[in-house]
Design an enzyme around this catalytic site. Structure first.
Site, PDB file in Angstrom:
ATOM      1  NE  ARG A  99      -8.869  -3.025  -3.557  1.00 13.58           N
ATOM      2  CZ  ARG A  99      -9.395  -2.317  -2.563  1.00 13.58           C
ATOM      3  NH1 ARG A  99     -10.015  -2.913  -1.555  1.00 13.58           N
ATOM      4  NH2 ARG A  99      -9.298  -1.013  -2.556  1.00 13.58           N
ATOM      5  CB  ALA A 137      -8.445   4.658  -1.540  1.00 16.52           C
ATOM      6  CD  GLU A 148      -7.827   4.825   5.208  1.00 12.28           C
ATOM      7  OE1 GLU A 148      -6.892   4.055   4.917  1.00 12.28           O
ATOM      8  OE2 GLU A 148      -8.850   4.453   5.811  1.00 12.28           O
ATOM      9  CD  GLU A 203      -4.484   2.397   2.344  1.00  5.44           C
ATOM     10  OE1 GLU A 203      -4.076   2.822   1.253  1.00  5.44           O
ATOM     11  OE2 GLU A 203      -5.603   1.863   2.479  1.00  5.44           O
ATOM     12  CD  GLU A 239      -2.105 -10.527   3.555  1.00  6.64           C
ATOM     13  OE1 GLU A 239      -1.308 -11.015   2.731  1.00  6.64           O
ATOM     14  OE2 GLU A 239      -3.001 -11.185   4.098  1.00  6.64           O
TER      15      GLU A 239
END
Lengths: 154, 154
Positions: free
Chosen positions: B36, B48, B64, B68, B113
């Protein structure tokens, strides 16, 4: 703007923040209700605020709790530290519990129109659905997990 | 910029967001670890994401979770809805629990990533201190309060 490897990101800078689960010597948790322009509503939140330059989180928390709610003293512990929106903002928040605080005069900043709301701590579990603010939800949930001897005189 | 009575505020617009506490049929909760940039760290978070135009929160959440984590199916319920940073951003987040989800192929977006991390749900209470993200903390804490029959096969 910052460059990270291949990425370029626009990042909202932030000086750091605190929020406090404060329980007074009568067993009430202190909440503040205020208009939050981005949400277009009045929200019920933990007392919270932003660090002044060079200020330590615990000092910010004690100052904000005194200014917003007129509460002082008490036994303090840190409940957690987290980023509020790590995808786009550098706001790191320290969450404290302060139990056995004493009531005095509040002195909110001039641009703050706060209404103080007190909940008996025993009502927190059944009133969690009234909370629409992430830090407040996390803070009250963490408070509820404290061992009984740490939750104050309530 | 918006004007509210005497105030003028700069507000960060946001299309709305979701986060998911997903527990698979082996009793593991799914977390994603990613860099982040604003925090300059790799954080452990709930899966999320952000709504596409006109997309309902539950549809965003299912999409999502599939993209993900490659997780699909399961029984869904909404745990909470809240603003992430109501002082300066209009990001409203819906938090879901999905239990009994099935594992398949993930397909993260190219700029993501992600590393998938699985925790046995029984380890959540003692590992909460590893969480440094507000929505993840709130989500896991709310999951822990669900009645036993709603927490999945774990």
């Amino acid at each position: 703007m910052e460059r990270w490897g291949e990425h370029e990101r626009e990042i909202v800078e932030h000086p750091g923040a605190v929020a406090i689960v404060a329980v007074d010597d009568e067993g009430f948790v202190a909440l503040v209700q205020q208009l939050r322009e981005p949400t277009r509503r009045r929200l019920l939140e933990l007392p919270a605020g932003t660090a002044e330059p060079g200020e330590e989180p615990l000092a910010t928390a004690r100052r904000e709790l005194r200014e917003e709610c007129g509460l002082r003293g008490g036994e303090w512990r840190e409940l957690a530290a987290f980023w509020t929106t790590p995808g786009f903002c550098r706001e790191r928040m320290h969450l404290f519990a302060a139990v056995g605080v004493e009531r005095g005069e509040a002195a909110p900043a001039e641009d703050e129109e706060l209404q103080l709301v007190r909940w008996p701590v025993g009502e927190i579990p059944k009133r969690l659905h009234e909370i629409e603010d992430a830090k407040t939800l996390a803070g009250l949930l963490l408070y509820l997990r404290l061992p009984a001897e740490a939750t104050g005189p309530g």
